[in-house]
Design a protein around this motif. Structure first.
Motif, PDB file in Angstrom:
ATOM      1  N   TYR A   1      32.784  44.729  35.754  1.00 40.63           N
ATOM      2  CA  TYR A   1      34.129  45.270  35.779  1.00 40.63           C
ATOM      3  C   TYR A   1      35.024  44.265  36.489  1.00 40.63           C
ATOM      4  CZ  TYR A   1      32.898  46.626  40.592  1.00 40.63           C
ATOM      5  OH  TYR A   1      32.490  46.617  41.914  1.00 40.63           O
ATOM      6  N   SER A   2      36.305  44.475  36.383  1.00 39.35           N
ATOM      7  CA  SER A   2      37.282  43.603  37.029  1.00 39.35           C
ATOM      8  C   SER A   2      38.275  44.448  37.814  1.00 39.35           C
ATOM      9  CB  SER A   2      38.023  42.760  35.988  1.00 39.35           C
ATOM     10  OG  SER A   2      37.140  41.871  35.353  1.00 39.35           O
ATOM     11  N   ILE A   3      38.763  43.853  38.876  1.00 42.57           N
ATOM     12  CA  ILE A   3      39.749  44.509  39.724  1.00 42.57           C
ATOM     13  C   ILE A   3      41.032  43.695  39.714  1.00 42.57           C
ATOM     14  CG2 ILE A   3      40.354  45.191  42.072  1.00 42.57           C
ATOM     15  CD1 ILE A   3      38.231  46.976  40.955  1.00 42.57           C
ATOM     16  N   GLY A   4      42.121  44.371  39.499  1.00 40.04           N
ATOM     17  CA  GLY A   4      43.426  43.724  39.565  1.00 40.04           C
ATOM     18  C   GLY A   4      44.230  44.261  40.735  1.00 40.04           C
ATOM     19  N   TRP A   5      45.030  43.386  41.313  1.00 42.65           N
ATOM     20  CA  TRP A   5      45.977  43.790  42.364  1.00 42.65           C
ATOM     21  C   TRP A   5      47.388  43.746  41.790  1.00 42.65           C
ATOM     22  CZ3 TRP A   5      44.945  45.938  46.952  1.00 42.65           C
ATOM     23  CH2 TRP A   5      43.680  45.774  47.500  1.00 42.65           C
TER      24      TRP A   5
ATOM     25  N   GLU B   1      31.434  40.275  38.291  1.00 38.83           N
ATOM     26  CA  GLU B   1      30.084  39.732  38.106  1.00 38.83           C
ATOM     27  C   GLU B   1      29.965  38.268  38.490  1.00 38.83           C
ATOM     28  OE1 GLU B   1      31.888  41.098  35.674  1.00 38.83           O
ATOM     29  OE2 GLU B   1      31.656  40.055  33.766  1.00 38.83           O
ATOM     30  N   ASP B   2      31.076  37.507  38.451  1.00 42.68           N
ATOM     31  CA  ASP B   2      30.957  36.092  38.803  1.00 42.68           C
ATOM     32  C   ASP B   2      32.057  35.584  39.719  1.00 42.68           C
ATOM     33  OD1 ASP B   2      32.189  34.691  35.634  1.00 42.68           O
ATOM     34  OD2 ASP B   2      33.105  36.015  37.123  1.00 42.68           O
ATOM     35  N   GLY B   3      32.985  36.454  40.096  1.00 41.65           N
ATOM     36  CA  GLY B   3      34.021  36.050  41.038  1.00 41.65           C
ATOM     37  C   GLY B   3      35.150  35.235  40.448  1.00 41.65           C
ATOM     38  N   ARG B   4      35.230  35.157  39.115  1.00 41.22           N
ATOM     39  CA  ARG B   4      36.350  34.427  38.502  1.00 41.22           C
ATOM     40  C   ARG B   4      37.654  35.094  38.905  1.00 41.22           C
ATOM     41  NH1 ARG B   4      37.699  33.798  32.004  1.00 41.22           N
ATOM     42  NH2 ARG B   4      39.690  32.723  32.286  1.00 41.22           N
ATOM     43  N   THR B   5      38.671  34.271  39.209  1.00 41.25           N
ATOM     44  CA  THR B   5      39.929  34.813  39.704  1.00 41.25           C
ATOM     45  C   THR B   5      41.129  34.319  38.915  1.00 41.25           C
ATOM     46  OG1 THR B   5      40.166  33.000  41.303  1.00 41.25           O
ATOM     47  CG2 THR B   5      39.041  34.988  42.066  1.00 41.25           C
ATOM     48  N   TYR B   6      42.215  35.012  39.102  1.00 40.10           N
ATOM     49  CA  TYR B   6      43.497  34.627  38.505  1.00 40.10           C
ATOM     50  C   TYR B   6      44.611  35.057  39.467  1.00 40.10           C
ATOM     51  CZ  TYR B   6      47.653  34.731  35.590  1.00 40.10           C
ATOM     52  OH  TYR B   6      48.921  34.537  35.112  1.00 40.10           O
ATOM     53  N   TYR B   7      45.652  34.218  39.573  1.00 46.36           N
ATOM     54  CA  TYR B   7      46.793  34.519  40.432  1.00 46.36           C
ATOM     55  C   TYR B   7      48.093  34.290  39.672  1.00 46.36           C
ATOM     56  CZ  TYR B   7      43.309  33.905  44.134  1.00 46.36           C
ATOM     57  OH  TYR B   7      42.193  33.999  44.917  1.00 46.36           O
ATOM     58  N   VAL B   8      49.098  35.093  39.969  1.00 48.75           N
ATOM     59  CA  VAL B   8      50.426  34.786  39.452  1.00 48.75           C
ATOM     60  C   VAL B   8      51.026  33.680  40.305  1.00 48.75           C
ATOM     61  CG1 VAL B   8      50.769  37.109  38.552  1.00 48.75           C
ATOM     62  CG2 VAL B   8      51.558  36.561  40.861  1.00 48.75           C
ATOM     63  N   ASP B   9      51.994  32.977  39.749  1.00 42.66           N
ATOM     64  CA  ASP B   9      52.526  31.786  40.417  1.00 42.66           C
ATOM     65  C   ASP B   9      53.125  32.098  41.792  1.00 42.66           C
ATOM     66  OD1 ASP B   9      53.757  30.119  37.387  1.00 42.66           O
ATOM     67  OD2 ASP B   9      51.773  30.185  38.329  1.00 42.66           O
ATOM     68  N   SER B  10      53.735  33.250  41.943  1.00 44.80           N
ATOM     69  CA  SER B  10      54.447  33.551  43.189  1.00 44.80           C
ATOM     70  C   SER B  10      53.526  33.702  44.396  1.00 44.80           C
ATOM     71  CB  SER B  10      55.284  34.820  43.026  1.00 44.80           C
ATOM     72  OG  SER B  10      54.457  35.919  42.716  1.00 44.80           O
ATOM     73  N   VAL B  11      52.232  33.876  44.168  1.00 43.07           N
ATOM     74  CA  VAL B  11      51.306  34.056  45.298  1.00 43.07           C
ATOM     75  C   VAL B  11      50.257  32.952  45.384  1.00 43.07           C
ATOM     76  CG1 VAL B  11      51.624  36.551  45.166  1.00 43.07           C
ATOM     77  CG2 VAL B  11      49.592  35.514  44.126  1.00 43.07           C
ATOM     78  N   LYS B  12      50.238  32.042  44.428  1.00 38.55           N
ATOM     79  CA  LYS B  12      49.260  30.956  44.460  1.00 38.55           C
ATOM     80  C   LYS B  12      49.385  30.155  45.741  1.00 38.55           C
ATOM     81  CE  LYS B  12      48.511  30.058  39.541  1.00 38.55           C
ATOM     82  NZ  LYS B  12      48.813  29.139  38.419  1.00 38.55           N
ATOM     83  N   GLY B  13      48.258  29.875  46.362  1.00 39.93           N
ATOM     84  CA  GLY B  13      48.255  29.118  47.600  1.00 39.93           C
ATOM     85  C   GLY B  13      48.476  29.964  48.843  1.00 39.93           C
TER      86      GLY B  13
END
Length: 130
Positions: free
Chosen positions: A32-36, A54-66
């Motif tokens: 499953y995946s969790i979104g914020w 299951e593998d910790g792959r992530t994604y971020y929107v530009d405004s919070v990257k870093g």
């Protein structure tokens, strides 16, 4: 029954940090995946980040990257959102939501109004103010 429950919100000064938690339960597998997501007063809900359990792959929107980091701890089925260098514009109610497919979760984070998540928490308030 799947449930996700957020915690960890509060009042923090600009430049400060907070860590939000999303406790997940009721899943029949680790796939499953969790979104914020977050919603500020008078504004539409926006996506923040997501993680595939299951593998910790992530994604971020530009405004919070870093500044924001999403992680998971499988032992207690909890996903974290570490938020650093907080700004007043980060003030919002933060929600976590769950879905089975990471691509759909990522699409929902990119376009919350156009894509649905299956399970939602009730939210936790983050207020960034001096």
């Amino acid at each position: 029954q799947v449930q996700v429950v957020e915690s960890g919100g509060g009042l923090v000064q600009p430049g400060g940090s907070l860590r939000l938690s999303c406790a997940a339960s009721g899943f029949l597998s680790d796939y499953y995946s969790i979104g914020w997501f977050r919603q500020a007063p008078g504004r539409e809900r926006e996506g923040v980040s997501c993680i595939r359990n299951e593998d910790g792959r992530t994604y971020y929107v530009d405004s919070v990257k870093g500044r924001f980091t999403v992680s998971r701890e499988n032992a207690n089925s909890t996903v974290y959102l570490q938020m650093n260098s907080l700004k007043p514009e980060d003030t919002a109610i933060y929600y976590c939501a769950a879905a089975g497919d990471f691509v759909e979760t990522m699409a929902a984070v990119q376009d919350p109004q156009g894509h649905a998540m299956e399970y939602w928490g009730k939210g936790t308030l983050v207020c960034v103010s001096s």
